[in-house]
Design an enzyme around this catalytic site. Structure first.
Site, PDB file in Angstrom:
ATOM      1  N   GLU A  77       0.849  -1.200   0.000  1.00  0.00           N
ATOM      2  CA  GLU A  77       0.000   0.000   0.000  1.00  0.00           C
ATOM      3  C   GLU A  77       0.879   1.243   0.000  1.00  0.00           C
ATOM      4  O   GLU A  77       0.593   2.214   0.696  1.00  0.00           O
ATOM      5  CB  GLU A  77      -0.924   0.026   1.218  1.00  0.00           C
ATOM      6  CG  GLU A  77      -1.840  -1.182   1.291  1.00  0.00           C
ATOM      7  CD  GLU A  77      -2.919  -1.022   2.348  1.00  0.00           C
ATOM      8  OE1 GLU A  77      -4.085  -0.945   1.966  1.00  0.00           O
ATOM      9  OE2 GLU A  77      -2.593  -0.968   3.547  1.00  0.00           O
ATOM     10  N   CYS A 127     -11.274   2.476   5.392  1.00  0.00           N
ATOM     11  CA  CYS A 127     -10.590   3.683   5.848  1.00  0.00           C
ATOM     12  C   CYS A 127     -10.868   4.870   4.943  1.00  0.00           C
ATOM     13  O   CYS A 127     -10.928   6.013   5.393  1.00  0.00           O
ATOM     14  CB  CYS A 127      -9.081   3.445   5.931  1.00  0.00           C
ATOM     15  SG  CYS A 127      -8.378   2.715   4.448  1.00  0.00           S
TER      16      CYS A 127
END
Lengths: 639, 639
Positions: free
Chosen positions: A315, A399
Site C-alpha cells: 500500500e 478507511c
C-alpha cells in the site's frame, strides 16, 4: 519572510463554502454522513463498544500478519464522527447528532478507569494491551477518536467525547515517556501525532503537544522500540508484515529520513504530524527533513493526480519514477494524507510549492474517492481503467470513505490560515471566512466560479479598519495572472513571495481584490524516466487533471492520439457532471477497419475525430466504461 | 486434400537435431535433466513414494482451495522422467538412467494390487481416493506418469514403467465408464486424455484410445459429474476454486465449446487430447469445434509471442483483446500446451494455419522459459519488464521447468510427421529424420542455419527408390520463398496447399530440395482493439519475436521510438547469445536533459540513436534489466 511565523488553519465553523466544494459538502450532508454511520453499524462496530451486550469477539478473522482490520474499528468510528460533526456545521441534523451522541455514550461507558479506551483491546484481547504497537494500530485508533472529539466539540459545543479523549490522552502521558516504568514507544501507524496537536490547539494544553513531539522524536531511534517489544512479547523480530521498518517509517530517526518510503498513508500522517510540531516548536531540523522528503515525493514518486503509493503489495512506495497507471494503488487515503501534509507545510509561511500540490492532490487523487452523489467510494485510484474499476458501496478495510468525507466536509479549514497580522488564502472557491486579526473582526469573502472560471473577487467586511496582510496564492501553472485592489491594477510580480501575492495595508469594509487566474488547458508531459507515460500527455485545466471516458468517446481510448493545438480546445458545461467544464479537442483515432487478424504488418489507418475530456475526479459517475488520463500524443515525433 | 489422412509425429529417437534446437537439447543434457531430478528429490517427491520409509505426510500445507501442489508431485516426477528419457536419446548418461530406474522401482513397489498409483492418495489421504476429481489432479498425475513411461520405454527399451502404467490404465478402464458401479467422471485438469493416446500408439491397444475418448465425450455433460461428486462428498457445489466450470472447460460438452476460457494450460491440454481423438477416430465434430476454438484463441486472445492466458488470478483467459504486457501471466506451460495443441491439429493434414502458430509459440512464449544454460526457468512470460523479472531456480509449483524441457528435448517429433505416402516438415532446423514409407527406409536431412538464415537444403537417402510426397511448410510471413528440386526451380504457388509445398514423386538417394525462406525483419502491429499495444510495434524476423533489453540500450526502453525504415536494419551475430542474430535499427530517444521536474508542459526533446533488438526467448540471459517487446512507433501519425 521570516520562517518563524505560525499559520494555523481557520476552524471549520469559521468558513462557509459554496460552489464546487459546497456541492461536495451537500452530498455529504445528504448521503455520506448517514451512510458512514449506517455502514459502521452494519459492520458491527457499535455492538463492539456496547458494554451492555457481550463482546461480539473476533468478527473479521486474524490475518497472516497477526492482526485484523477489526482492530481499527475505533478509527472508522472516529473518522465517521468527525465527518458527521463537520456536516452539522453546514446543516443541522438532530437525528444524526443523536446517533453520534449515543455512540459517545457507549464510549463513555467503555472507557477504563485509568482512561484507556479501545474496543478491541478492552473487549476482545484485553490481555494484549500495549504488547504490539508495531502492528496493532492502538494509538492510531486513539488519534482518530481525538480528531472526532475535537470536531464534534467544535460543531456542537458538546464536550463529552472531548473530555473522554483528554482523559485518555492524560493517561497516555503517564504510559509513554522515558521515565521509570514508562514505554519509549510510538505507533506503527502514525496518526496520534497530528491528533494530539489538534487536541492541544482546542484545549490550549501544551502537554498534548509535548506527547506528540515525544512520539515524533522517538521514532526510529536505537535501541529500536519495535525490536525490544517483539522480544518482550516472544515474537520473531524479523518476521512481520512487510518485514522492514521502512513500512512504518521507523527505520531511522525522522530527522535523518531523506526518502519517502513504505506505507503511503502512514508516511503522510507522520509528515503531517512532524510539520505540525515544526510549526508549534519552530523546529528547523524537522522542517529541513520535511523539505527534503517533499522534494523526494513530488519530483520522483507522485502521479499527476497527486495520487501516491503505486503498489498494492505494501500500500505504498516502490522505486523512483515507477508510476504504473492501470494498476496504480494510489489509495484515496494517501492523497487525503498528502493534503494533510501539504496543508501543514504551510504552517511556517505560505509557499505555493506546497499549496499547488495540496490543490492538485485535493481535486484529483482525493476528490475522485467520493461519487458525485456521495454514496460510493474509490479505494484505489488508477489513471487508466479497462472498464472494470468502479466505486464501492463499502470496503473490507473502510478507511477511505470517512477520510475523503471528513476532508471535503472540513475543506474551509484548508482554504484559509491565519497568523499574526496575516491571512493566507491557499485555495479558491466561493466562500466566506470569519476571523479576528489585529483586534478586528473580519469577514473575507470570495465570489467566484473557480475552478471552472478563473475570476475571483474578494470582499472585505471589518467591524473596524485594521492593518494586516492578505496573501493570495498565484498557482505556478497560472501564466499571466492579474491583480487589482479596489479596482487598481497591481504589478503581481512585485508583491509575490514564494508564489503568494502579499497585500499588506489597512483593510476596511468595502475593500475589494480581484484576482484573475487564466485557466488555459495545459498539455502535461512526464519526465522520460517515468516509463509508463512515455509518448503520452495528460491534460490539465486549472487544478484539475482531465481524462477521457468511454461514455463520451466510445471504447478503445488508447486508439486516440492527441495531435492538435490546445488552443483549439472548446469548453462546455456538462450538466450530468454538476456543471463541470469539459474540453473538446481535435484528435486522431486508429481506424476500426482492421479485419479479424490479431496482428499484421501495417499500422492502423488514422481517422479524424474529436476527443472529449472531463475532470478526472468526476469519472465513473455516468455510464461505466474505460477511462484514460495519459493519452497518446503525436508530439514526441515532432519537436 | 482429404481430411481423413492421419499424420502422426515421428518418435523422438527417429530424429537427430543440431543447430539452435540441438544447442537447447545440449543444455538439457548438460544441466536441466539432472537439475529436474535434483529438485524433485529436494522437494521430497522421492521420499513421498518410498514405501520403505514412513509417509512424510503433508509437506506443502493445504490451501484455501482445498488442495496442495503436493498433490501433483507425481506429475512433476512424470515430466522429469520424460525429460531424462529424451535426453538419453541424445546422450547416454548411465548415472541419470540409474536414478530414474530407482524411482521407477519405488513406483513399482508403491503400486496397489488393483493397479492404482498415486503418491498423495496412497500415502497421505488414502481415504480420499476418487472423491474430488474436480480439484485434486488425480488423473492428471496418471497422465504425466504415462507420458514419462512411454518416453522412457522408447529411450531405453525398459518396459517396467510402461507396464506399471498399462496396469494403472487397465484399472482406470474398470473405474471409469457408464457401466454399473462405474464413474462417469473425468479430471478437472485435463492431461490423461492425450497421455492415453500416447499409450495407445506405443502399445497398439485401442482400449486406451477408447478411454481417452470417453473422458473427452463426458466432459461438461449433464447431469454434471462435478456437481454430483461434490454432493456425494458433502461439499458446497458452488464454492470452489474460481467458482466456474469454465475454469476447467467443463461448463458445456466439448463439441459445444466456442470460446477459449478458463485455466490456459488445462484448455490447451484438453484441445490437444481432442485433436488426437479427432485424428484417431476421424471425428469431424471434434475437428469443427477445435477449428472454432483455434480462431477464438489466435485472433482474440494470444500474445504475439504465442503466450496465452494473461491473468494470474485464474492462470488463464480474461476478456477478448485483453493482453497486458508487463503483468502478462502467459505461463510457459500454456505456450508449451499451445505447441501440443497446434501440433495435433496437424494430425488431419498439414496446414500452416496451425504450424505457423506452433512455431511462433515454440520459439517465443515457450522457449523463453529455459535459460540458455538450462539452469533457470520462467513461469510467467511478460512482454515488458521494469527490470525485476528473472528466471527462477525453481518454483513453488514447478510445472513449467520439466514442461519446457520435455518439449525442447523431444522437438524432433514436432518437426516431422508421417502419414501413408507422405512426410510433412513442420519446422525447420539442422536435423536428420529416419522413417519408413512405401516400404522404403528413408533418411531426410536438413542442412540449414535456420532460424538465423533462411536457406534450407534437404537431402534424401533411401534404401530403395519410393514414391511419396515431401510436404514443406511455407510460413505465412515468408514473402517470396523459392523452391528447387534437384536444382530445378519449381513454381512454389502451384504446389502449395494450405501453406505447404507438396512435392510428390519418386524419391531416391541423392535427391535434394532447396527451400529459401526470406527472413526480412517485419514490423508487427496489433489490432486496435488491443489497447495495451496501441501506438507500438513489435519486431519479428522469421519465427522470432524480438525485444530490446537494457543491457544493449540502457535503461528507459520506453524512451525509444522506432521511426526508421526496417530496410535499414543491420544484422549481426551475438556470441553471448550463442550466435543469435541481433537487429540494429535507427530510432529516436526521449532526451535525458529534462531537469528535476516530474511533470512539465513541453515534451522531451528527441535524439537520434540506434536500438538493438535481440530475440525475445533469449532475454534475461545477460546483465539483468528492463525488457520491452512492443516499442513506441512514430508510424501511427503517418499513414
Amino acid at each position: 519572510m521570516k520562517r518563524d511565523r505560525q499559520f494555523r488553519p481557520l476552524p471549520v465553523p469559521s468558513v462557509d463554502v459554496q460552489g464546487l466544494f459546497g456541492d461536495r459538502q451537500d452530498a455529504i450532508c445528504d448521503s455520506t454522513a448517514a451512510t458512514l454511520l449506517d455502514r459502521c453499524v452494519e459492520a458491527g462496530m457499535v455492538k463492539a463498544i456496547d458494554t451492555s451486550i457481550p463482546s461480539p469477539g473476533v468478527i473479521i478473522p486474524i490475518q497472516p500478519w497477526g492482526g485484523t482490520t477489526q482492530m481499527f474499528w475505533d478509527s472508522d468510528l472516529g473518522k465517521s464522527i468527525e465527518t458527521v460533526a463537520y456536516s452539522l456545521y453546514r446543516r443541522a441534523n438532530p437525528e444524526l447528532e443523536a446517533r453520534v451522541d449515543a455512540i459517545i455514550d457507549l464510549y463513555e461507558k467503555l472507557q477504563n478507569e485509568d482512561g484507556y479506551l479501545n474496543a478491541w483491546f478492552q473487549r476482545v484481547q484485553p490481555e494484549r494491551r500495549w504488547t504490539n504497537l508495531r502492528d496493532h494500530h492502538e494509538l492510531y485508533c486513539a488519534g482518530h477518536l481525538m480528531e472526532g472529539a475535537v470536531a464534534y466539540y467544535q460543531a456542537t459545543g458538546k464536550k463529552k467525547l472531548l473530555d473522554i479523549m483528554c482523559r485518555y490522552a492524560d493517561y497516555l502521558i503517564t504510559v509513554f515517556g522515558r521515565g521509570p516504568g514508562q514505554m519509549p514507544g510510538y505507533c506503527g501507524h502514525e496518526e496520534v501525532e497530528l491528533a494530539l496537536v489538534k487536541l492541544a490547539r482546542v484545549t490550549g494544553e501544551k502537554k498534548y503537544l509535548d506527547l506528540s513531539k515525544f512520539f515524533v522524536d522517538e521514532r526510529g531511534t536505537e535501541p529500536h522500540f519495535f525490536t525490544d517489544e517483539a522480544l518482550r512479547d516472544g515474537r520473531d523480530v524479523a518476521d512481520f508484515h512487510q518485514k522492514t521498518y521502512e513500512y512504518g517509517q521507523s527505520h531511522v530517526p525522522v530527522r535523518e529520513q531523506t526518502k519517502v518510503v513504505g506505507h503511503a498513508v502512514r508516511a503522510m500522517y507522520l509528515y503531517a504530524g512532524m510539520a505540525d510540531i515544526a510549526t508549534e516548536y519552530k523546529d528547523d531540523s524537522l522542517t529541513a527533513a520535511l523539505e527534503t522528503l517533499w522534494d523526494d515525493l513530488t519530483t520522483k514518486q507522485m502521479y499527476v493526480t497527486g495520487g501516491i503509493g503505486p503498489a498494492a503489495a505494501n500500500e505504498g512506495f516502490t522505486d523512483y519514477y515507477d508510476l504504473p497507471n492501470e494498476t496504480a494503488y494510489a489509495e484515496t487515503c494517501a492523497s487525503v494524507g498528502l493534503v494533510f501534509w501539504a496543508n501543514r507545510m504551510l504552517g511556517r509561511g505560505p509557499n505555493r510549492r506546497y499549496a499547488d500540490i495540496m490543490e492538485q492532490a485535493l481535486y484529483n487523487g482525493a476528490m475522485a474517492g467520493l461519487s458525485l452523489d456521495g454514496k460510493t467510494f474509490f479505494y484505489e485510484n488508477p489513471l487508466e481503467s479497462g472498464g472494470k474499476h468502479h466505486r464501492w458501496v463499502w470496503h473490507h478495510c473502510p478507511c477511505c470513505p470517512p477520510n475523503i468525507a471528513r476532508l471535503l466536509a472540513s475543506i474551509g479549514s484548508y482554504m484559509y490560515a491565519v497568523a499574526d497580522n496575516e491571512i493566507a488564502v491557499h485555495l479558491y472557491g466561493e466562500s466566506q471566512a470569519r476571523f479576528e486579526i489585529g483586534g478586528a473582526k473580519i469577514e473575507l469573502s470570495q465570489k467566484t466560479n473557480y475552478p471552472w472560471e478563473g475570476a475571483i473577487h474578494f470582499g472585505v467586511k471589518a467591524d473596524k479598519p485594521a492593518r494586516f496582510a492578505i496573501t493570495l496564492r498565484v498557482p505556478g501553472w497560472a501564466e499571466g495572472a492579474t491583480l487589482k485592489v479596489n479596482g487598481e491594477a497591481i504589478d503581481i510580480a512585485s508583491v509575490t513571495i514564494d508564489g503568494y501575492a502579499r497585500i499588506e495595508r489597512d483593510w476596511k469594509s468595502g475593500d475589494a481584490i480581484d484576482l484573475e487566474i487564466p485557466l488555459a488547458p495545459r498539455a502535461i508531459f512526464a519526465n522520460p524516466l517515468v516509463r509508463q507515460d512515455a509518448g503520452r500527455t495528460a491534460l490539465m485545466r486549472g487544478p484539475l487533471v482531465y481524462c477521457v471516458e468511454a461514455t463520451d468517446n466510445g471504447e478503445g481510448l488508447n486508439r486516440l492520439t492527441l495531435t492538435g493545438d490546445l488552443g483549439k480546445a472548446k469548453t462546455s458545461t456538462v450538466d450530468a457532471l454538476r456543471g463541470a467544464v469539459a474540453l473538446d479537442l481535435p484528435a486522431q483515432r486508429d481506424a476500426a477497419d482492421w479485419g479479424t487478424a490479431l496482428y499484421r504488418t501495417s499500422p492502423p489507418k488514422q481517422e479524424e475525430t474529436t476527443a472529449r475530456f472531463v475532470p478526472y475526479p468526476f469519472w465513473d459517475n455516468r455510464t461505466p466504461g474505460e477511462m484514460l488520463v495519459w493519452v497518446r500524443t503525436g508530439a514526441a515525433s515532432g519537436e
